[in-house]
Design a protein around this motif. Structure first.
Motif, PDB file in Angstrom:
ATOM      1  N   MET A   1       0.770  -1.019  -0.214  1.00 16.46           N
ATOM      2  CA  MET A   1      -0.012  -0.099   0.008  1.00 16.46           C
ATOM      3  C   MET A   1       0.956   1.364   0.107  1.00 16.46           C
ATOM      4  N   ALA A   2       0.502   2.166  -0.945  1.00 21.43           N
ATOM      5  CA  ALA A   2       1.474   3.369  -0.946  1.00 21.43           C
ATOM      6  C   ALA A   2       1.140   4.355   0.232  1.00 21.43           C
ATOM      7  N   PRO A   3       2.103   4.926   0.547  1.00 19.16           N
ATOM      8  CA  PRO A   3       1.849   5.879   1.534  1.00 19.16           C
ATOM      9  C   PRO A   3       1.097   7.106   1.338  1.00 19.16           C
ATOM     10  N   GLN A   4       0.076   7.624   2.284  1.00 21.29           N
ATOM     11  CA  GLN A   4      -0.715   8.852   2.050  1.00 21.29           C
ATOM     12  C   GLN A   4       0.079  10.046   2.317  1.00 21.29           C
ATOM     13  N   HIS A   5      -0.186  10.994   1.440  1.00 19.21           N
ATOM     14  CA  HIS A   5       0.699  12.167   2.011  1.00 19.21           C
ATOM     15  C   HIS A   5      -0.428  13.285   2.162  1.00 19.21           C
ATOM     16  N   GLY A   6      -0.116  14.411   2.949  1.00 21.88           N
ATOM     17  CA  GLY A   6      -1.044  15.458   3.305  1.00 21.88           C
ATOM     18  C   GLY A   6      -1.325  16.300   2.063  1.00 21.88           C
ATOM     19  N   PRO A   7      -1.975  17.465   2.186  1.00 18.13           N
ATOM     20  CA  PRO A   7      -1.925  18.344   0.895  1.00 18.13           C
ATOM     21  C   PRO A   7      -0.639  18.568   0.503  1.00 18.13           C
ATOM     22  N   ARG A   8      -0.796  19.085  -0.620  1.00 18.16           N
ATOM     23  CA  ARG A   8       0.598  19.553  -1.213  1.00 18.16           C
ATOM     24  C   ARG A   8       0.774  21.122  -0.796  1.00 18.16           C
ATOM     25  N   ARG A   9       1.941  21.454  -0.353  1.00 22.18           N
ATOM     26  CA  ARG A   9       2.313  22.739   0.321  1.00 22.18           C
ATOM     27  C   ARG A   9       2.542  23.660  -0.950  1.00 22.18           C
ATOM     28  N   ALA A  10       2.449  24.887  -0.907  1.00 23.17           N
ATOM     29  CA  ALA A  10       2.943  25.885  -1.818  1.00 23.17           C
ATOM     30  C   ALA A  10       4.361  26.262  -1.652  1.00 23.17           C
ATOM     31  N   ARG A  11       5.019  26.423  -2.749  1.00 19.53           N
ATOM     32  CA  ARG A  11       6.318  26.825  -2.534  1.00 19.53           C
ATOM     33  C   ARG A  11       6.666  28.208  -2.024  1.00 19.53           C
ATOM     34  N   ILE A  12       7.599  28.588  -1.074  1.00 21.51           N
ATOM     35  CA  ILE A  12       7.485  29.895  -0.649  1.00 21.51           C
ATOM     36  C   ILE A  12       8.961  30.475  -1.271  1.00 21.51           C
ATOM     37  N   THR A  13       8.779  31.669  -1.629  1.00 19.01           N
ATOM     38  CA  THR A  13       9.969  32.612  -2.134  1.00 19.01           C
ATOM     39  C   THR A  13       9.793  33.740  -1.717  1.00 19.01           C
ATOM     40  N   PHE A  14      10.959  34.326  -1.729  1.00 21.97           N
ATOM     41  CA  PHE A  14      11.061  35.876  -1.136  1.00 21.97           C
ATOM     42  C   PHE A  14      11.194  36.850  -1.955  1.00 21.97           C
ATOM     43  N   THR A  15      10.949  38.032  -2.096  1.00 26.74           N
ATOM     44  CA  THR A  15      11.434  39.091  -2.674  1.00 26.74           C
ATOM     45  C   THR A  15      12.945  39.715  -2.151  1.00 26.74           C
ATOM     46  N   ASP A  16      13.512  40.456  -2.832  1.00 29.79           N
ATOM     47  CA  ASP A  16      14.853  41.098  -2.208  1.00 29.79           C
ATOM     48  C   ASP A  16      14.814  41.603  -1.130  1.00 29.79           C
ATOM     49  N   SER A  17      13.856  42.371  -0.916  1.00 27.52           N
ATOM     50  CA  SER A  17      13.564  43.114   0.342  1.00 27.52           C
ATOM     51  C   SER A  17      13.476  42.351   1.550  1.00 27.52           C
TER      52      SER A  17
END
Length: 90
Positions: A1-17
Protein backbone atom coordinates in the motif's frame (compact mmCIF):
# COMPACT_ATOMS: atom_id res chain seq x y z
CA UNK A 1 0.00 0.00 0.00
CA UNK A 2 1.40 3.39 -0.99
CA UNK A 3 1.86 5.93 1.79
CA UNK A 4 -0.70 8.71 1.88
CA UNK A 5 0.61 12.22 1.90
CA UNK A 6 -1.02 15.34 3.27
CA UNK A 7 -2.09 18.22 1.06
CA UNK A 8 0.56 19.65 -1.23
CA UNK A 9 2.21 22.75 0.21
CA UNK A 10 2.80 25.89 -1.79
CA UNK A 11 6.39 26.78 -2.59
CA UNK A 12 7.64 29.85 -0.68
CA UNK A 13 9.98 32.42 -2.20
CA UNK A 14 11.05 35.88 -1.07
CA UNK A 15 11.45 39.25 -2.75
CA UNK A 16 14.87 40.87 -2.37
CA UNK A 17 13.60 43.17 0.38
CA UNK A 18 12.07 40.25 2.33
CA UNK A 19 15.30 38.28 1.92
CA UNK A 20 17.21 41.21 3.43
CA UNK A 21 14.84 41.20 6.39
CA UNK A 22 15.58 37.50 6.90
CA UNK A 23 19.31 38.16 7.01
CA UNK A 24 18.74 40.34 10.09
CA UNK A 25 16.96 37.65 12.12
CA UNK A 26 19.24 36.55 14.91
CA UNK A 27 17.19 34.83 17.59
CA UNK A 28 15.85 31.32 17.55
CA UNK A 29 12.45 32.60 18.76
CA UNK A 30 12.16 34.90 15.73
CA UNK A 31 13.09 32.06 13.38
CA UNK A 32 10.50 29.80 15.00
CA UNK A 33 7.81 32.49 14.73
CA UNK A 34 8.54 33.11 11.06
CA UNK A 35 8.70 29.38 10.31
CA UNK A 36 5.29 28.83 11.88
CA UNK A 37 3.73 31.61 9.80
CA UNK A 38 5.35 30.32 6.60
CA UNK A 39 4.03 26.79 7.22
CA UNK A 40 0.49 28.11 7.72
CA UNK A 41 0.64 30.14 4.49
CA UNK A 42 2.23 27.27 2.53
CA UNK A 43 -0.58 24.92 3.54
CA UNK A 44 -3.34 27.47 2.79
CA UNK A 45 -2.10 30.35 0.59
CA UNK A 46 -5.53 31.99 0.62
CA UNK A 47 -5.58 32.34 4.43
CA UNK A 48 -4.39 35.95 4.40
CA UNK A 49 -6.76 38.86 3.97
CA UNK A 50 -6.65 40.62 0.58
CA UNK A 51 -5.14 44.10 0.76
CA UNK A 52 -7.21 46.58 -1.25
CA UNK A 53 -5.20 48.26 -3.96
CA UNK A 54 -4.42 48.56 -7.63
CA UNK A 55 -5.71 45.65 -9.72
CA UNK A 56 -2.89 46.05 -12.25
CA UNK A 57 -0.36 44.24 -10.05
CA UNK A 58 -0.55 41.04 -8.02
CA UNK A 59 -3.20 40.83 -5.28
CA UNK A 60 -1.31 41.35 -2.05
CA UNK A 61 -2.47 39.44 1.00
CA UNK A 62 -1.83 40.05 4.70
CA UNK A 63 -1.55 37.15 7.15
CA UNK A 64 -1.18 37.84 10.87
CA UNK A 65 -0.34 35.06 13.33
CA UNK A 66 -1.61 36.41 16.63
CA UNK A 67 0.04 33.61 18.67
CA UNK A 68 3.56 34.26 17.39
CA UNK A 69 2.89 37.96 16.74
CA UNK A 70 4.11 37.81 13.14
CA UNK A 71 2.67 39.35 9.99
CA UNK A 72 3.45 38.36 6.40
CA UNK A 73 2.63 40.41 3.33
CA UNK A 74 2.63 38.22 0.21
CA UNK A 75 1.02 37.33 -3.07
CA UNK A 76 0.20 33.99 -4.65
CA UNK A 77 1.21 33.22 -8.24
CA UNK A 78 -0.95 31.29 -10.69
CA UNK A 79 1.09 28.17 -9.90
CA UNK A 80 0.44 28.63 -6.15
CA UNK A 81 3.91 29.87 -5.30
CA UNK A 82 3.75 32.22 -2.32
CA UNK A 83 5.96 35.29 -2.81
CA UNK A 84 6.69 36.95 0.53
CA UNK A 85 7.10 40.71 0.24
CA UNK A 86 7.64 41.54 3.92
CA UNK A 87 7.92 39.94 7.31
CA UNK A 88 6.90 42.04 10.28
CA UNK A 89 6.82 41.47 13.99
CA UNK A 90 3.73 42.92 15.59
Amino acid sequence: MAPQHGPRRARITFTDSAAKQLENITSEAEIHALDRALVVVSVDPEIGEPIPGDTAGPQLRDYADEVERVRLVYWVTALKTVVVVAYLEV
